[in-house]
Design an enzyme around this catalytic site. Structure first.
Site, PDB file in Angstrom:
ATOM      1  N   LYS A 189       0.836  -1.198   0.000  1.00 52.51           N
ATOM      2  CA  LYS A 189       0.000   0.000   0.000  1.00 52.51           C
ATOM      3  C   LYS A 189       0.874   1.253   0.000  1.00 52.51           C
ATOM      4  CE  LYS A 189      -1.963   2.840   2.681  1.00 52.51           C
ATOM      5  NZ  LYS A 189      -1.869   4.026   1.818  1.00 52.51           N
ATOM      6  N   GLU A 263       9.502   0.842  10.858  1.00 54.94           N
ATOM      7  CA  GLU A 263      10.517   1.890  10.746  1.00 54.94           C
ATOM      8  C   GLU A 263       9.791   3.212  10.907  1.00 54.94           C
ATOM      9  OE1 GLU A 263      12.404   4.511   9.238  1.00 54.94           O
ATOM     10  OE2 GLU A 263      13.417   3.407   7.621  1.00 54.94           O
ATOM     11  N   CYS A 297      13.291  10.181   7.723  1.00 56.41           N
ATOM     12  CA  CYS A 297      13.258   9.643   9.080  1.00 56.41           C
ATOM     13  C   CYS A 297      14.636   9.681   9.734  1.00 56.41           C
ATOM     14  CB  CYS A 297      12.733   8.214   9.055  1.00 56.41           C
ATOM     15  SG  CYS A 297      13.537   7.184   7.826  1.00 56.41           S
ATOM     16  N   GLU A 397       9.571  15.005  16.025  1.00 58.08           N
ATOM     17  CA  GLU A 397      10.000  14.934  14.633  1.00 58.08           C
ATOM     18  C   GLU A 397       9.269  16.005  13.821  1.00 58.08           C
ATOM     19  OE1 GLU A 397      11.028  11.374  11.740  1.00 58.08           O
ATOM     20  OE2 GLU A 397       8.878  11.464  12.080  1.00 58.08           O
TER      21      GLU A 397
END
Ligand code: NAI
Ligand code: MG
Length: 503
Positions: A189, A263, A297, A397
């Protein structure tokens, strides 16, 4: 900035089709909802094409196709699977320029980057995992006088793989290549904002795979995620994205007790030492701020600079960051493109407000950028000073071109501060003193530390997290264990009864 996309922009020639289906069982099919999602070029606001807004029903269909394809595919030879992966890489290589443009149009990253990073890394990923097709199912043997045990690694089954929007082609390759090398079938996906380059890739390679081996289900995670991951036929889930969604994936995976590789987010530290090559460190920190607009990331977005070299480092960094060329991602002179979506632009903008409220000082940037002739979501590269490690801008983040600066003098203290984070994904150490570099690198609680470089990505080197950055390692041989399951067959080599009851 609410009218940022309303301004008209020059409409680039559109290489995409008007509408894409899901790829299920080897066919391009419409979704049951009949709803479509616009795919925008984030630099211009142009609608590039539309994808299916998938449903739970579509997810079930895709999993069924993958489950039907599994028995035959899991019995293919190593060489067959290897040849397919090599051919995927070869076709991508042959069309690298084209796919670099597709990636840039869909994501907003500049063309130099998609040409020199995304495409080569994606191709390399197919080639690396093609190489592993021969070892993916290699087992072990345990034996003594009384038994021989064959410890097999066999394909795990149908895999659900959910990827984000920041590096769509590379993420696709990092997920599907190892899964296929191991003999699994899968449902992939892609992210709802950046599915087009991935769909075009599968259009290019659809003849290579037996129907149902790879199924591509598009749409919003909230609509298809749970149905996909909790389907009884799914034996493994791999996810890259936010920590928030990662937690939901774990909950879904709990239903049928399936393994996960996750992750998730990061807030990685880079430690600049007194002995560092300052120019190299400045270049590395600039790259980690600007590369892919900071939508990475692994971004080294907390930079700890030794106080003795702080002035030199900061003045060189500010100088370099101020000279970053923001602009049209399709322009070969551009060094910083558009944020991948409105949502991401808004998120980063709101963190720039938070920075101001918290008392951080923007040495560069700190605001949206206007780009001549472009309508999209641009943010100026931003270096935040006057930051401490407890501030939100140092803990959360941001996923944009925003780096926070902190100062250190004591080694133990900088390690403690660097590790005082909910995340642990990447990290950097800049030092010419090999023992100091070693102590710092070993001291960081994080999955990957680069010494005297940043984003030095190599196939074969595991990538993955400590703490809330997730678990499992990708991009390396270790991922093969996540895509196989272990079975022990213990054969008695003793003539006598075993003797459990007859002693
Ligand atoms: P997200 O984690 O929600 O989206 C990533 C993927 O997960 C997309 O394909 C999305 O459709 C899917 N998804 C969303 N909800 C789902 C659900 N309930 N079940 C299954 N799949 C689901 O990330 P989002 O909202 O796009 O970005 C938010 C923040 O996440 C970013 O600002 C960034 O901080 C972080 N992020 C981290 C990434 C990484 O590489 N680790 C990549 C993308 C985002
Ligand atoms: Mg989300």
């Amino acid at each position: 900035m609410s009218d940022v996309m309303e301004k008209s922009a020059a409409v680039a020639e559109n290489p995409f089709k008007a509408e894409y289906g899901h790829l299920i069982g080897g066919e391009w099919v419409g979704g049951s909802s009949g709803k479509l999602i616009d795919q925008l070029n984030p630099a211009t606001g142009q609608v590039l094409g539309r994808i299916q807004a998938g449903s739970a029903e579509d997810a079930a269909r895709a999993v069924k196709a993958a489950a039907d394809a599994f028995p035959a595919w899991s019995c293919t030879s190593h060489s067959e699977r290897q040849a397919i992966l090599f051919e995927m890489g070869r076709r991508l290589k042959e069309n690298a320029g084209h796919f670099a443009r597709l990636e840039t149009m869909g994501n907003g990253k500049h063309i130099v980057e998609s040409t020199h990073f995304d495409l080569p890394m994606t191709i390399d990923t197919f080639e690396y995992f093609a190489g592993t097709a021969y070892i993916a199912l290699t087992g072990e043997l345990e034996a003594d006088e009384e038994f021989t045990a064959m410890i097999y690694r066999q394909p795990i089954g149908v895999c659900a793989q959910i990827i984000p929007w920041n590096v769509p082609l590379l993420m696709m390759a990092m997920k599907i290549a190892p899964a296929l090398a191991c003999g699994n079938t899968l449902v992939l996906k892609p992210a709802e904002t950046t599915s087009l380059s991935v769909l075009e890739f599968f259009k290019m390679v659809e003849d290579l795979l037996p129907p149902g081996v790879v199924n591509v289900l598009t749409g919003y995670g909230a609509d298809v995620g749970e149905a996909l991951v909790t389907n009884n036929a799914v034996r493994k889930v791999a996810f890259t994205g936010s920590t928030l969604t990662g937690r939901k994936i774990i909950e879904y995976a709990a239903k049928n007790i399936i393994p996960q590789t996750l992750e998730l987010g990061g807030k990685s530290a880079q430690i600049v030492c007194k002995s560092a090559d300052i120019d190299a460190a400045v270049e590395g920190v600039t790259a980690s701020t600007v590369f892919n607009k900071g939508e990475v990331c692994l971004a080294g977005s907390r930079v700890f600079v030794h106080e003795d070299v702080r002035d030199e480092f900061v003045s060189k960094l500010v100088d370099q960051i101020r000279n970053v060329r923001i602009g049209d991602p399709m322009d070969w002179g551009t060094q910083l493109g558009a944020m991948a979506s409105r949502a991401q632009f808004d998120k980063v903008s709101s963190y720039l407000d938070v920075a101001q409220e918290e008392g951080a000082v923007a040495l560069t940037g700190g605001k949206a950028a206007q780009v001549e002739g472009q309508a999209g979501y641009y943010i100026e590269p931003t270096i935040l000073d006057n930051v401490n490690n407890d501030m939100r801008v140092a803990r959360e983040e941001i996923f944009g071109p925003v780096t926070t600066l902190l100062t250190w003098k004591n080694e133990e203290d900088v390690i403690r501060q660097a590790n005082d984070s909910p995340f642990g994904l990447g990290g950097g150490v800049w030092s010419k003193d090999i023992t100091e570099a070693n102590r710092l690198a070993r001291g960081l609680d994080t999955g990957c530390v680069w010494v005297n470089s940043y984003y030095n990505m190599k196939s074969g080197v595991p990538i993955g997290g400590f703490k809330m950055s997730g678990f499992g390692r990708e991009g390396s041989r270790e991922v093969l264990h996540h895509y196989t399951i272990c079975k022990s067959v213990v054969v008695s080599t003793d003539d006598k009864p075993q003797g459990i009851f007859s002693r």
